[in-house]
Design an enzyme around this catalytic site. Structure first.
Site, short mmCIF file in Angstrom:
data_model
loop_
_atom_site.label_atom_id
_atom_site.label_comp_id
_atom_site.label_asym_id
_atom_site.label_seq_id
_atom_site.Cartn_x
_atom_site.Cartn_y
_atom_site.Cartn_z
CE LYS A 54 -5.20 0.48 6.49
NZ LYS A 54 -4.96 0.89 5.10
CD GLU A 105 -4.72 -17.18 4.72
OE1 GLU A 105 -3.76 -17.43 3.96
OE2 GLU A 105 -5.16 -18.01 5.54
CB CYS A 135 -0.78 -14.17 -1.88
SG CYS A 135 -2.48 -14.59 -2.21
CD GLU A 142 4.84 -12.30 -1.06
OE1 GLU A 142 4.87 -11.45 -0.17
OE2 GLU A 142 3.81 -12.91 -1.40
P1 NAD Z 1 0.73 -4.81 3.60
O1 NAD Z 1 1.06 -5.79 4.66
O2 NAD Z 1 1.65 -3.68 3.38
O3 NAD Z 1 -0.70 -4.14 3.91
C1 NAD Z 1 -1.90 -4.88 4.07
C2 NAD Z 1 -2.92 -4.01 4.81
O4 NAD Z 1 -2.47 -3.79 6.15
C3 NAD Z 1 -3.09 -2.62 4.20
O5 NAD Z 1 -4.44 -2.22 4.31
C4 NAD Z 1 -2.20 -1.77 5.08
O6 NAD Z 1 -2.54 -0.40 5.07
C5 NAD Z 1 -2.45 -2.40 6.42
N1 NAD Z 1 -1.39 -2.10 7.40
C6 NAD Z 1 -0.12 -1.69 7.18
N2 NAD Z 1 0.52 -1.51 8.35
C7 NAD Z 1 -0.34 -1.83 9.33
C8 NAD Z 1 -0.26 -1.87 10.75
N3 NAD Z 1 0.85 -1.55 11.38
N4 NAD Z 1 -1.34 -2.26 11.44
C9 NAD Z 1 -2.48 -2.63 10.81
N5 NAD Z 1 -2.62 -2.60 9.46
C10 NAD Z 1 -1.57 -2.22 8.74
O7 NAD Z 1 0.49 -5.67 2.27
P2 NAD Z 1 0.24 -5.12 0.78
O8 NAD Z 1 1.49 -4.53 0.25
O9 NAD Z 1 -1.01 -4.29 0.75
O10 NAD Z 1 -0.10 -6.49 0.01
C11 NAD Z 1 0.88 -7.35 -0.50
C12 NAD Z 1 1.08 -8.54 0.40
O11 NAD Z 1 -0.16 -9.18 0.62
C13 NAD Z 1 1.99 -9.61 -0.16
O12 NAD Z 1 2.87 -10.04 0.84
C14 NAD Z 1 1.03 -10.74 -0.53
O13 NAD Z 1 1.59 -12.03 -0.53
C15 NAD Z 1 0.00 -10.59 0.51
N6 NAD Z 1 -1.26 -11.22 0.09
C16 NAD Z 1 -1.61 -12.40 0.68
C17 NAD Z 1 -2.79 -13.04 0.29
C18 NAD Z 1 -3.23 -14.31 0.96
O14 NAD Z 1 -4.42 -14.60 0.94
N7 NAD Z 1 -2.33 -15.09 1.54
C19 NAD Z 1 -3.59 -12.48 -0.70
C20 NAD Z 1 -3.18 -11.28 -1.28
C21 NAD Z 1 -2.01 -10.66 -0.87
#
Ligand code: NAD
Length: 483
Positions: A175, A250, A284, A385
């Site tokens: 997803k 992650e 990130c 963050e």
């Molecule tokens: P997010 O946590 O809002 O969403 C990530 C994914 O999870 C999306 O596909 C979202 O639809 C899904 N999701 C949301 N709620 C969910 C639930 N209850 N159950 C299962 N899945 C769910 O993150 P975002 O806004 O898309 O991305 C930004 C974040 O990602 C930042 O915090 C960034 O640091 C992090 N990030 C981390 C890395 C890493 O490798 N450490 C890399 C890139 C981004």
């Protein structure tokens, strides 16, 4: 009207049972629609999981080197569409076209790399202490895995999860984040065209809050790989821990760059600007704190501000643009909120701080690259963050204080230092609490063939990318054979 994409289930593009779709728009110009996607339901997710389950035994029976040829072919197909996919990425996610092309190239490399890993999907032979016993290990796939990805690397992250999952013999349901699904669709098209059997890779789009739970809690799912925010990651872990489902998370970062007094200021300011502001700070691994030895603090900051003011903020498709928009209105509001919080906490804005609404930027989510000084480590802008083009600069008394402050956050994803002192460099390597330890380079910018991941609240500790990525997606079996 923009193109409407289906879910990909059992090798077919299908509409959701909801009958509803949602749109993505260009964050540089919200009047431009990019595409429409399915508002998926729990029953769509179940169908994807069922398709994955039905295909997995046959897929895992294909020898791993042969599975690899499909990934390598998909790499070729994706590479041929680099220009198109990069342009779609810039229009949907906002990053500059140069960054988008780089990301497509990296995804091509990841597919080729894991295609090759098919021929290296090895165990070990280990000498037995008993005569006539041949003992060895081999790897088994886990079964059906669920992949949840964020929007900020909309092709690289899906690929760096899909490729090791498939080469290990698993079937997948993915997803992508709703802000930027188009690149995942292009990856699926490439793998499908390359001959991936039906049902091995399935995709559903839609709100994580509605379908995320099924993707995490369905009993068929044997492992979950999630990249995204700490809040969502932790909620997933709470659900999976009691069930013993293998979970790779992650999450966020609050990454420091330490600049010691011997550093070349030109190099050090370039490194900090690259880490803090490129990709609009939406990495990130972005640098959000610069810890500068006090002797060079004023000179460093003056040069940093001077160079930052010259960055061109605009539509990433235009030549010469360094910094694109925030991905959507929510993200922009979060960044503007943090800018306000920083001021209320008593920090001083010494560069930027405003939304840009002039010169045709009124239809996008543009924010000036922003630098705060007068920041203390207990402030929220020094601890949380922000995920935008916002940097805090802090003077430090010396190396020991720099390390102490660098480590004084809950996160531990990446860190960098700028210095030519060998002993300090190794002290830093040994003492810094980060999964990615970088010297004389920006805290962001990693390579696909090396393990990637954080420590502390940033990660569960399983590594992605590099040859160790398949450790998460497979399980060892140990054989004792008396002959
Ligand atoms: P997010 O946590 O809002 O969403 C990530 C994914 O999870 C999306 O596909 C979202 O639809 C899904 N999701 C949301 N709620 C969910 C639930 N209850 N159950 C299962 N899945 C769910 O993150 P975002 O806004 O898309 O991305 C930004 C974040 O990602 C930042 O915090 C960034 O640091 C992090 N990030 C981390 C890395 C890493 O490798 N450490 C890399 C890139 C981004």
């Amino acid at each position: 009207m923009s193109e409407i994409f289906g879910n990909f289930i059992n090798g077919e593009w299908v509409d959701s049972s909801s009958g509803k779709t949602f749109k993505s728009v260009n964050p540089a110009n919200i009047e431009e629609e990019i595409a429409s996607y399915q508002v998926s339901t729990v029953s769509d997710v179940k169908a994807g999981i069922e398709a994955a389950k039905s295909s997995q035994t046959d897929w895992s029976a294909i020898p791993a080197p042969q599975r690899g040829t499909i990934l390598i072919k998909a790499a070729e197909l994706l590479e041929q569409r680099t220009e198109q996919i990069a342009s779609e990425m810039t229009r949907e996610e906002g990053k500059t076209i140069a960054e988008a092309k780089g990301e497509v190239g990296r995804s091509v490399n990841i597919l080729r790399y894991f295609g090759g890993e098919g021929a290296r999907f090895c165990g070990e032979t280990i000498p037995s202490e008993r005569a006539g016993v041949f003992s060895y290990t081999f790897r088994k796939p886990l079964g059906v895995v669920s992949l949840l990805t964020p929007w900020n690397f909309p092709i690289a992250i899906p690929v760096w999860k899909i490729a090791p999952a498939l080469i290990s013999g698993n079937s997948v349901v993915i997803k992508p984040a709703s802000a930027a699904p188009i690149c995942t669709i292009r990856v699926i098209e490439a793998l499908n065209q390359a001959g991936l059997p039906k049902g091995v890779l399935n995709m559903v789009t839609g709100a994580g809050s509605v379908i995320g739970d099924e993707l995490v809690s369905n009993p068929v799912i044997k492992a979950i790989s999630f990249t995204g925010s700490c809040e969502v990651g932790q909620s997933i872990q709470q659900k999976t821990a009691s069930k013993g489902v293998k979970t790779q998370l992650e999450m966020g970062g609050k990454n420091p760059t330490i600049v010691l007094k011997d550093a070349d200021l030109d190099l050090a300011t370039d490194i900090v600007i690259n880490g803090a502001f490129f990709s609009t700070g939406q990495k990130c691994t972005a640098t959000s704190r610069a810890l500068i030895e006090k002797e060079i603090f004023n000179d460093f900051v003056a040069l940093l501000v001077d160079k930052t003011k010259k960055l061109k903020v605009g539509n990433g498709l235009e030549q010469g643009v360094d910094v694109g928009p925030c991905v959507d209105e929510n993200q922009m509001k979060t960044v503007l909120d943090y800018i306000e919080i920083g001021q209320k906490e008593g920090a001083n804005i010494i560069c930027g701080g405003q939304r840009l609404m002039d010169e045709g930027r009124d239809k996008g989510y543009f924010i000036q690259p922003t630098i705060f000084s007068g920041v203390s480590t207990d402030m929220r802008i020094a601890q949380e963050e922000i995920f935008g083009p916002v940097l805090a600069v802090l003077p430090v008394e010396g190396f020991e204080q720099a390390i102490a402050l660098a480590n004084q956050v809950k996160f531990g994803l990446s860190a960098s230092i700028v210095t030519n002192q060998l002993n300090r460099t190794f002290d830093y390597i040994n003492q810094i609490e980060a999964g990615l330890i970088i010297v004389n380079l920006p805290s962001a910018g990693v390579e696909y063939q090396l393990p990637f991941g954080g420590t502390k609240a940033s990660s569960t500790g399983y590594r992605e990318q590099g040859s160790v990525a398949t450790d998460f997606y497979s399980e060892l079996r140990t054989v004792y054979l008396k002959y």
